[in-house]
Structure formats: structure tokens, C-alpha cells
Design a protein around this motif. Structure first.
Motif: not given
Length: 525
Positions: A382-409
Motif C-alpha cells: 500500500g505504500r507508493y514510491s516517490p515517482q509520481n510526486d517526483a514526476f510532477r516536481a521535476i516537470r514543473c521546473v523543467d518546462d514553463p507552466p501553462v497559466t492560461d485556461r484558453a491555452v489548456v483548452l
């Protein structure tokens, strides 16, 4: 993440390490100290890191689960930790540690050096990959190289690992589908994404999150190169590991001896292009699975491959309203999508997916839950490895964020246009234009897609698979061109190919790594 990591996880053979200890009668044996560095170029102010001794000991004490204990019984494996600065701009400040796992060369008199491996992700554990690869390091490759897997900062055994959610919070997140495209639904989803970013900041600290990206990982790799006693780096990177390799090649082109990059992430490709490429890749992989399945006697998706996706969507649709009870757990709609994605990484998992879908039709969900757990790094305990939290943390500093909902759509629209009605498990769901956690990330990005400058880099080897669902073949073509590398094409349906029991690919990769002889231009396996 590489095919090997996902396949090993799905089969329950995953190595997650926490600390090194060789236990005799319950007493940890002292580590065997080894100092091979400093070697090669050493940046000013970092001498103590580049020249640090490493304490090697048995890996058995690292295991925290029954699966890990089985994997680490191999007596030839040894583990150590290396210390690196949290912030390379402040080398006298706070430090963190990286976990290493090594299988020494079997012919030390003819040893070339260390061969570092990273399985991708981001968030994949190199120690896990090396432990799994160890038995496949035969012939000259195993004789001439120390195989060394390392967990990048924030990943796996490295300390501290990125943990933004508790195991219970992660289980709950999987049941929260976020399918409501209304303004109220978008607001709720964004509130959850913002809360996730806040938890990461509270539990890990902003300083750590600011220094967890690929920019810092490649500096760590150069410390490893020297501490392991190598004047030049030998490296094999899979999937996101090709991004690490590309970044290292750009930062330290003169420090590279040999580099194999398999399952390429194209250096100039933004997240929209990556998403389109992956959507096409996974859809094509599902079509190959469907063709294989309907040819079987009792395929869960029937006898018509063209109708397989519609049948799958119909089977899964009830889970949008109510998850399926599986013992004391529940299988959600998103879990099925995750399970399908997991199985697309390798044909070896297709029978398990067919079994899972057959079970689902009968109101059961055990096999699909196993596949989803493997993808998400949830162990049998039932324990999770850190891989998914690490995935998000690394991706969030490796690429510019999308901050416009219109861009998401607009991104969702482009993906649908590119893939059409063939996007698996997309159905008629209206896109939810909510911002993700990166839009609320507490620290700015530290890198972005760009054309690498690699003057002085020797010719490296890029391997790309024609039917790769996660990193399309064209991305490998583009990366080889950007690095002026030699391209080896593998014709198959899987994610990555090297050291995965394909004789042609393995022979070409080994010949290059050992003797620096590249395959011919246009070579295919």
C-alpha cells in the motif's frame, strides 16, 4: 519511464531502496571505503564533492518490501551514497545524498569504467533499473563496465525523496476523476491542483523544489563521474533519461566518452507537441493490441478490431459514476486508463490487459488494479514510491507552466484534431480546461525546450523504436539530428529497446559502448 521499469513493476519485481546495510546476525557491517576521485575536470569550489570517497556495502539492507528483498539477494550488487550540494550556487550550504547501486565489471583487468543508467520518468529509479539490468549485462558489456544505477535528486532512495502526498491521499486522488467541464468543476479541479502545489512546498520546502530539476541532475552526474573514477562519462538514458543525457552533453560535452539515448525526448518539442505525439503513439499501440487480441479465441474486446475501442469505452463508462469494489479497494475510471497505458509499454503485458478486461466484463478488477498500481508505483504493502510526486516536481521546473485556461483548452483541441476519434478512453468527454499544479508551482522553471549546443561532443548513439507509444520514432530522428548522433531504428511495438533481450539492438549498443564503433548509417533492427 522505460519499458523495463514499467514491465518489472507490473510483474512485481521492483527495487526501491532506502539505506545501505550488510547485516550479519543483525549487525550492519561497515562499508568498504573506496576513493577513485577526483578525476578529470573539477569545477572550482566543488573539489570536496568530486573527490569524495564512497562507502560500498551490500544492497540487501536497502530493501523495504518482500519484492525488493528478492531482487537484492544478488550477491554481486553493492550500494553507496554520494553527497552533492542542494544548490550548486551555494556549494558550502545544505547538502543532499544520491543513492547508487553497482554491479562491478566481471573482468576488472580490462575494465573500461562505469556505465551510468537512468530509466526515465522523470521519477524513475536508476537503482531499480540497474538491479534489473544486472543479469542482462553479459558478454563484453558486463565484463568491461561497472553497471551503476543512480537515483536522481528527489527520486527513489535519494534523500530526501519528493513526497507531496501521503499514501492515503494518493489513493483518494485516484478516485477523484475531475471530469466536470463546467466553471464549478474547473474551479474545484484547480483548487485541488493548487492545494497539491502548496502541500509540496510545505512538505519539501521551496529551496528543495527549486533545485530538483534536470539542470541540477546533470551537475550531479558529473560529480558521480569523478567520484566513480572516470575521466569521461559513459551513460545510457531511457525516455526522460535522454533529456538528462542531452542536458549533460550540452553542459559537459568534453566529459563524454560514450552515450546511448533510447526512447528520445526531442529537445525542442514543447508539451503540446509531446502530448500530441504520445496520444498518437498510445492510440497506435492500442490498435496493435486490439489486432492481436481479436485474433485470440476469447478476446475481451470481441472479434472486430475496428470496434475494440468502442467496446472498451462502453465497458469502462459505468466507472465514471461508481468505482468498482476490488476487495477493500476500488478500481476507478482513471485507473483503467492508467492500466491500459501501462500495458501499451510492452507486448509482454498484453495478455495481462486482456485478462483484466475480461475480468472487468465480469464485474472484477484485480488485474487492472495491478497494472494501474505498477504504473503509479503502489506496492503490495500500500505504500507508493516517490515517482509520481517526483514526476510532477521535476516537470514543473523543467518546462514553463501553462497559466492560461484558453491555452489548456486549445491544447486539448489540437490533440483531438491530431488524433481524431481514435484517442483511446477519450470518448465523448468534453475537455476540462483546468490549470494543473505547475500553474501554481511555488518556484519558477529552471529550463525549457531549446536547441542544444554541443560543440566538442563525440558522436553518440540514439535508438528509436517505430511503434514506441510514449516517445515517437520521429523524436529520436530529431534528437539524433540535434546532437549530430548516429541513429539506430528498432522496428517494434514497445517503449525503448536496449538491454531488453533484442540481440540486434543489444549487440549494436554494446559494440559502441565497449569499442566506440557505431552502427552503419541508416541501420535498423
Amino acid at each position: 519511464m522505460s519499458r523495463l521499469s514499467r514491465l518489472a513493476a507490473a510483474l512485481g519485481v521492483v527495487c526501491l531502496l532506502t539505506s545501505c546495510a550488510n547485516t550479519v546476525s543483525g549487525t550492519p557491517a561497515p562499508p568498504r571505503m573506496e576513493q577513485r576521485g577526483p578525476v578529470g575536470a573539477v569545477p572550482a569550489g566543488l573539489e570536496r564533492f568530486y573527490g569524495q570517497p564512497l562507502g560500498w556495502t551490500s544492497c540487501q539492507g536497502y530493501a523495504t518490501t518482500p519484492e525488493q528483498k528478492t531482487l537484492f539477494r544478488k550477491p554481486q550488487l553493492e550500494c553507496a551514497r554520494v553527497t552533492v550540494p542542494l544548490d550548486y550556487g551555494k556549494p558550502q550550504g545544505e547538502t543532499i545524498t544520491l543513492a547508487l547501486l553497482r554491479r562491478p565489471a566481471t573482468d576488472p583487468a580490462r575494465r573500461v569504467g562505469s556505465l551510468l543508467v537512468n530509466p526515465g520518468g522523470p521519477g524513475g529509479s536508476g537503482t531499480e533499473a540497474a538491479a534489473s539490468f544486472a543479469s542482462r549485462m553479459t558478454g563484453e558489456l558486463g565484463q568491461r563496465f561497472d553497471l551503476v544505477g543512480f537515483d536522481p535528486r528527489g527520486v527513489g532512495l535519494s534523500e530526501p525523496p519528493v513526497r507531496c502526498l501521503t499514501d492515503q491521499e494518493r489513493d483518494a486522488e485516484r478516485l477523484d476523476l475531475d471530469l466536470d467541464p463546467s466553471p464549478e468543476g474547473v474551479a474545484q479541479t484547480e483548487a485541488e491542483e493548487k492545494a497539491y502545489a502548496q502541500k509540496c512546498a510545505e512538505r519539501m520546502g521551496k529551496d528543495f523544489l527549486a533545485n530538483v530539476g534536470t539542470r541540477e541532475v546533470v551537475k550531479d552526474m558529473d560529480v558521480l563521474r569523478s567520484a566513480l573514477g572516470d575521466a569521461k562519462l559513459n551513460y545510457v538514458g531511457f525516455s526522460y533519461g535522454t533529456r538528462i543525457g542531452t542536458a549533460y552533453a550540452e553542459a559537459f560535452p568534453g566529459n563524454v566518452r560514450a552515450m546511448v539515448l533510447d526512447g528520445a525526448v526531442a529537445p525542442t518539442e514543447d508539451l503540446v507537441a509531446q502530448s500530441i505525439g504520445q496520444a498518437k503513439g498510445f492510440t497506435a499501440a492500442f490498435e496493435a493490441f486490439a489486432a492481436w487480441c481479436v485474433a485470440r479465441e476469447n478476446c475481451a474486446l470481441g472479434k472486430d478490431a475496428k470496434e475494440a475501442e468502442k467496446k472498451l469505452n462502453a465497458m469502462v463508462a459505468p466507472l465514471k459514476k461508481e468505482p468498482l469494489a476490488v476487495g477493500d479497494r476500488k478500481l476507478s475510471y482513471s485507473d483503467v486508463g492508467t492500466a491500459v497505458a501501462q500495458a501499451m509499454y510492452s507486448k509482454d503485458l498484453w495478455p495481462m490487459l486482456d485478462t483484466g478486461l475480461t475480468e472487468l466484463a465480469a464485474g472484477k478488477g484485480r488485474a487492472l488494479l495491478v497494472l494501474a498500481d505498477a504504473y503509479l508505483g503502489r506496492g503490495a504493502d500500500g505504500r507508493y514510491s516517490p515517482q509520481n510526486d517526483a514526476f510532477r516536481a521535476i516537470r514543473c521546473v523543467d518546462d514553463p507552466p501553462v497559466t492560461d485556461r484558453a491555452v489548456v483548452l486549445e491544447r486539448a483541441r489540437k490533440i483531438r484534431e491530431a488524433v481524431g476519434e481514435r484517442n483511446v478512453l477519450d470518448g465523448d468527454d468534453e475537455p476540462v480546461g483546468a490549470l494543473d499544479a505547475c500553474a501554481f508551482w511555488p518556484v519558477p522553471p529552471t529550463s525549457q525546450p531549446h536547441q542544444p549546443k554541443v560543440d566538442g561532443l563525440p558522436t553518440t548513439l540514439v535508438i528509436s523504436t517505430t511503434g514506441d507509444p510514449a516517445t515517437p520514432h520521429q523524436a529520436g530522428v530529431d534528437l539524433a539530428k540535434a546532437l549530430n548522433a548516429r541513429l539506430l531504428t528498432f522496428e517494434g511495438n514497445q517503449h525503448t529497446a536496449f538491454l531488453q533481450e533484442n540481440r540486434c539492438v543489444d549487440a549494436a549498443g554494446a559494440e559502441y559502448l565497449v569499442n566506440l564503433r557505431l552502427p552503419a548509417e541508416g541501420a535498423r533492427c
